[in-house]
Design a protein around this motif. Structure first.
Motif, short mmCIF file in Angstrom:
data_model
loop_
_atom_site.label_atom_id
_atom_site.label_comp_id
_atom_site.label_asym_id
_atom_site.label_seq_id
_atom_site.Cartn_x
_atom_site.Cartn_y
_atom_site.Cartn_z
N LYS A 85 -1.51 -0.32 -4.61
CA LYS A 85 -2.79 0.08 -4.03
C LYS A 85 -2.59 1.28 -3.11
N ALA A 86 -3.53 2.19 -3.12
CA ALA A 86 -3.44 3.39 -2.29
C ALA A 86 -3.89 3.10 -0.86
N ILE A 87 -3.28 3.79 0.10
CA ILE A 87 -3.74 3.76 1.49
C ILE A 87 -5.06 4.51 1.55
N GLU A 88 -6.11 3.82 1.90
CA GLU A 88 -7.46 4.38 1.75
C GLU A 88 -7.79 5.43 2.80
N ASN A 89 -7.32 5.25 4.02
CA ASN A 89 -7.63 6.24 5.05
C ASN A 89 -6.53 6.26 6.09
N GLU A 90 -6.54 7.28 6.90
CA GLU A 90 -5.47 7.51 7.88
C GLU A 90 -5.32 6.37 8.88
N ASP B 153 1.24 5.77 0.05
CA ASP B 153 0.57 7.06 0.21
C ASP B 153 0.45 7.71 -1.17
N GLU B 154 -0.12 8.91 -1.19
CA GLU B 154 -0.43 9.56 -2.47
C GLU B 154 0.80 9.72 -3.34
N VAL C 189 -5.17 3.33 8.53
CA VAL C 189 -4.27 2.27 8.09
C VAL C 189 -2.89 2.42 8.73
N LEU D 191 0.86 -1.18 0.00
CA LEU D 191 0.00 0.00 0.00
C LEU D 191 0.90 1.23 0.00
N LYS E 215 1.73 -7.84 4.15
CA LYS E 215 1.16 -6.56 3.78
C LYS E 215 2.03 -5.47 4.39
#
Length: 396
Positions: A281-286, A271-272, A288, A269, A297
């Protein structure tokens, strides 16, 4: 009455020999547990499994414990009062310790050994998934105790379900001086809610690696891959990597890291900024960043400098372990002093946060609270203290 150190060591040495002699019995019992396990939790399955390497680890732990100095009765402080009284502070056993743990049969060895060597009785409450393995090991504990003329009450196994455990915590049928929950956050919360005596929290991992601009990049790669993949079920595994934005040849380093992680089928995963440069895959929310994965992972992010890395680690980590990869001693010193974790590393894998690796003969747990002991809780830490005052009729 505490047993002599000679008697305690004799039991440990007998137990070590029994584990070696009866390894096949332990392995057979563990096979029953493994065959019954549904396998839905990869980390729990890994913790549950006993193989030849884990058997040897049990033996090594017992041998190391037997060779260590007695932690009971160690003088910590002395003072002669102006009235002539002699005042001493010495270590003392807690009394009876209860450990509640999930899955790990090797804890039945380590916890039993550390508690016994430090003069404490131990109540073992393992999970139902490891019942056969634990009972086989406790049977060996009882044989070792009996062979040395010691009551089997020193090591007891509580085969309770959740309801029975809750009732025992709230109204124990014997005195308990300390409880150590060793497992996930739900288990820890359950014990803290219902226990009527002090609790030492063996917390979660969620450990970080910070790659400083002056890192030896090959070393950093090796550290990250080892800390992530060597044992994903361990609380000392790495879940988060922070890469400094001004790292030289940053793209090459990141590509090499991704390649090596994907060789182990690690889900990455980002960050932006990391996602913009790499296909992951992007980190979906803080939230994580606060999560302990216990899986193949990892989350990778960009960071602007050592101070920002320290701030992020202190905000999101589990307070367990963190490491900095750098050739600059000044940066390492600043990082290690400011990061609020039980163990801080410079150019080494977090996988070493372990009682045996730290020379403690294993650990009862790895504490992430700041009381009573932080990090691996070993033999030297499983004691309290008491004051001894010698006088000649002095009154105040």
């Amino acid at each position: 009455m505490i047993l002599s150190i000679e008697k305690r060591n004799a039991v440990l040495k007998t137990m070590s020999q029994l584990v070696a002699d009866k390894a096949e019995t332990i392995l057979a019992a563990n096979k029953i547990d493994m065959d019954s396990y549904n396998g839905e939790d990869l980390a729990m399955g890994d913790r549950l499994k006993v193989d030849d390497a884990k058997i040897q680890g049990m033996i090594d732990s017992l041998d190391q414990l037997a060779a260590l100095e007695d932690p009971v009765g160690v003088e910590r402080f002395r003072f002669t009062h102006e009235n002539g009284m002699q005042v001493y502070n010495r270590t003392a056993s807690f009394g009876t310790i209860m450990i509640i743990y999930e899955s790990r049969p090797d804890v039945t060895i380590e916890a039993g050994g550390i508690a016994f060597k430090s003069g404490n009785k131990i109540l073992l409450k393992g999970g139902k998934e490891s019942l056969n393995s634990n009972l086989a090991i406790v049977d060996l504990w009882h044989k070792a105790l009996e062979a040395n003329g010691v009551s089997t009450d020193w090591v007891a196994y509580l085969n309770y379900n959740r309801t029975e455990t809750q009732a025992f915590l709230q109204n124990p049928t014997q005195r308990i001086d300390l409880i150590v929950p060793r497992g996930g956050e739900r288990l820890i919360a359950f014990v803290k809610e219902h226990a009527e005596c002090p609790v030492i929290v063996s917390g979660r991992g969620n450990n970080f690696v910070y790659v400083h601009p002056d890192a030896d990049q090959q070393m950093a790669l090796d550290i990250i891959v080892n800390a992530k993949t060597a044992k994903i079920s361990a609380c000392n595994a790495v879940d988060k990597v922070l890469i400094d934005k001004v790292l030289p040849n940053k793209a090459d380093f990141e590509n090499a890291l991704l390649k090596r992680l994907r060789e182990f089928n690690v889900e990455v995963l980002g960050d932006e900024g990391f996602v913009a440069d790499h296909k992951c895959k992007a980190i979906e929310n803080e939230s994580v960043w606060s999560e302990e994965f216990l899986d193949y992972k990892i989350a990778i992010g960009n960071i602007s400098g050592t101070e920002a890395a320290i701030e992020m680690i202190n905000k999101y980590s589990g307070g367990h372990s963190a490491t900095i990869a750098t050739t600059k001693q000044e940066a390492a010193d600043a990082f290690m002093a400011a990061v609020d974790c039980a163990a801080v590393y410079h150019n080494a894998s977090t996988r070493f946060t372990d009682g045996f690796e730290f020379g403690l003969g294993g650990e009862l747990a790895i504490g992430t609270d700041k009381l009573h002991q932080r990090g691996p809780i070993g033999l030297q830490h499983l004691v309290t203290n008491k004051w001894y005052v010698h006088g000649e009729g002095q009154i105040r």
